[in-house]
Design a protein around this motif. Structure first.
Motif: not given
Length: 404
Positions: A48-51, A381-387
């Protein structure tokens, strides 16, 4: 008027039931709180925070621009919907519904597209299926993988069918991307535009994301506890009839999917076994329970998206998930027996239900719930790194665009 009177009568009946069965209501609320704290809270908070952060810094717009051609051809949806699908599938419900509501409020999807996207993104948390159900409930991690595959594949099949029926849609969102330029160039422009539209600093965006996420989690916890209490208080009414047909788990499954999945795992009616229990779990997860449906309804409030078509699709998805489980079981277990050596994760083709779950269990216990924090944080974290990698790749294109 009739709706108001009906809700008032139901509320009074609920209060009376709680007064008559205070111990049962208390134990049910504790059980709902246990599931929320051990599964939903760690499973949802990072996503939720990441979105919120991805949206604030324009990455959602950039991802939408890159995936626009694929999403149009495959699902007749705009590219921005890809992020809603990813977050919904990785975060679990109601993360997908939150993302779809955000897209609709920003007029990035039409009402018809939003309805289909809502059904596709409303998925159970993969960590719950793979870790909690596989390793915790069934004590067979591979069984959780097959259940997850059945739920996901049946969702894709169902949304492809509904896409074929939506022939009149052009796949163009109300805020379609402007043609021209390279794909990365358009993504860079979308990233810059999204960032300019938001305009918040990193600290402000992070604080707002954490605050909004905690408020949403409190709401989700309230729905789950409410559904757990309803399920417990409804048992005297429905359980005797359902048990006569060997379907004692349905009461829990109808109201709350996490508790319903546990009830389906320990279901020991005559003729049940590993395959039947797994099919029942897949159907329960696809249905998502009254709690999950209410969470999605709360998420889409303030938009023109309707809950009734969503409920109908949840019912159809539940039936498809059970069917896909029955179809996938034999080939999946045969393949896994070849790939994997016999060991604690191996799954036999057939086994009695009591060979992998304790039938004496009467409720979800904390010991049955592995911690999801390491898995959830790793996934986010994986999604954040990709972003971040994507944003860095687009920097030269942004500079080139400014120079012109």
């Amino acid at each position: 008027m009739a709706k108001t009177v009906t809700l008032a009568i139901l509320s009074i009946l609920l209060v009376v039931a709680i007064i008559l069965q205070p111990d049962a209501a208390f134990q049910a609320s504790l059980q709902g709180l246990t599931v929320w704290w051990n599964i939903v809270f760690p499973g949802l908070l990072p996503f939720l925070v990441l979105f919120e952060m991805i949206t604030a810094f324009g990455l959602a717009h950039a991802i939408g621009a890159i995936l626009q051609p694929l999403m149009k051809r495959l699902f007749k949806l705009p590219g921005e919907s890809a992020l809603a699908i990813v977050l919904g599938w990785m975060g679990g419900y109601p993360t997908g519904a939150e993302a779809v509501a955000s897209l609709r409020k920003r007029n990035l999807v039409t009402k018809q597209q939003g309805q289909r996207l809502l059904a596709l993104t409303h998925m159970p948390n993969p960590l719950f299926m793979l870790v909690v159900i596989g390793a915790g409930f069934l004590h067979k991690p591979i069984a959780g993988s097959i259940i997850a595959a059945a739920v996901w594949l049946s969702a894709l099949w169902l949304i492809l069918l509904t896409t074929l029926w939506s022939r009149n849609e052009t796949g163009q969102s109300p805020a379609a991307d402007k043609p021209g330029g390279s794909l990365l160039g358009r993504a860079a422009d979308a990233l810059r535009l999204g960032r300019e539209q938001d305009g918040r600093s990193f600290g402000k965006a992070l604080g707002d994301a954490v605050s909004a996420s905690f408020q949403k989690l409190m709401m989700i916890g309230g729905f789950m506890i409410f559904a757990a209490v309803l399920a417990k208080l409804s048992e005297p009414l429905f359980d005797p009839l359902l048990r006569d047909f060997g379907l004692g788990f349905i009461t829990q499954a109808f109201f709350e999917s996490h508790l319903g999945a546990y009830a389906a795992a320990i279901w020991d009616a005559p003729g049940t076994g590993t395959l039947v229990n797994a099919a029942a779990i897949a159907a329960v997860l696809a249905w998502s329970g009254l709690s999950g449906i209410l969470q999605a309804g709360y998420a889409i409030s303030g938009t023109d998206l309707k809950l009734l078509p969503f409920v109908l699709l949840r019912t159809v998805h539940a039936a498809h998930a059970a069917l896909f489980m029955l179809l996938l079981w034999k080939p999946a277990t045969s393949l896994l027996r070849i790939v994997l050596e016999p060991g604690p994760g191996a799954m036999p083709a057939t086994a009695p239900a009591d060979s992998f779950v304790p039938n004496s269990a009467v409720g979800v216990k904390t010991a049955d719930l592995p911690s999801l924090w390491p898995y959830s944080i790793t996934g986010s974290l994986l999604i954040a790194v990709i972003g971040i990698t994507l944003a860095l790749m687009l920097l030269p294109y942004r500079r080139a665009g400014k120079s012109h």
